[in-house]
Design an enzyme around this catalytic site. Sequence first.
Site, PDB file in Angstrom:
ATOM      1  CG  ASP A  51      33.359 -10.689 -10.517  1.00  0.00           C
ATOM      2  OD1 ASP A  51      32.264 -10.430 -10.009  1.00  0.00           O
ATOM      3  OD2 ASP A  51      33.821 -10.056 -11.481  1.00  0.00           O
ATOM      4  CD  GLU A 100      32.780 -11.883  -6.307  1.00  0.00           C
ATOM      5  OE1 GLU A 100      32.009 -11.412  -7.163  1.00  0.00           O
ATOM      6  OE2 GLU A 100      33.745 -11.215  -5.831  1.00  0.00           O
TER       7      GLU A 100
END
Length: 247
Positions: free
Chosen positions: A67, A135
């Site tokens: 992320d 992610e």
Amino acid sequence: MRKFIKRIFKNSRSSNDGIFFSTIEEILGFQPKDIEIYKRAFIHRSSNKTDLNGNAINYERLEFLGDAMLSAVIAAHLFNKVPAADEGYLTKMRSKIVSREHLNELGRDLSLIDFIESKVPNTHFGENIHGNVFEALIGAIYLDLGFNYCENFIQKKVIIPYVDISKLEGKVISYKSLVIEWCQKEKKSFQFEIYEDNSITGERLFGVKLSIDNKVIAKARATSKKKAEEKASQRTYFALQNKIDSK
């Protein structure tokens, strides 16, 4: 000679390892160095795996790292692509690109859910599992090969095929945020009235009434309060679109 040694190493893996290695290589567009890192990116917490020190082994820490990498690469791209934009604009555009909806779409396109190791059936996963694993995969790339490879992957899989500045400018991430922001600017009162509303089939639903200046503008039902509020906000936006868009 080097390629020959790599081929021997690759062929010496178990059948499952070899398939996984080849699939990951195809998704990435380059060869992984440490395939074990990528395996971790697909381990669901329900597997209850731990290392020798008792630390949990699953994709969640890699998801956190991915992320951060994704956000940094997208921020740098927007900074260079739109030199006249202020901080507020850049922040909103980044949010649109890395929205949960968009990340889920990316994860689905790559069929990442097919590789998840879990004690829970895939059908029991929430929608966000697709974006979470995407992610985690980015985090694995960073750990395995560093920032440059990570950036190249994001450019290839996210920015080039999906990031169109002009289209993103008109994309709404959250109708609820949009409606609340408009109400605050126009000094209007608003209220979300939430109540449980079970369907005929017995499914637990949540109903929402959205009122502005004590007048009910829209109603909606969904399986969660958050979804019901968003749906009611979307209906409110379309009911008041001319007023909201003119501001």
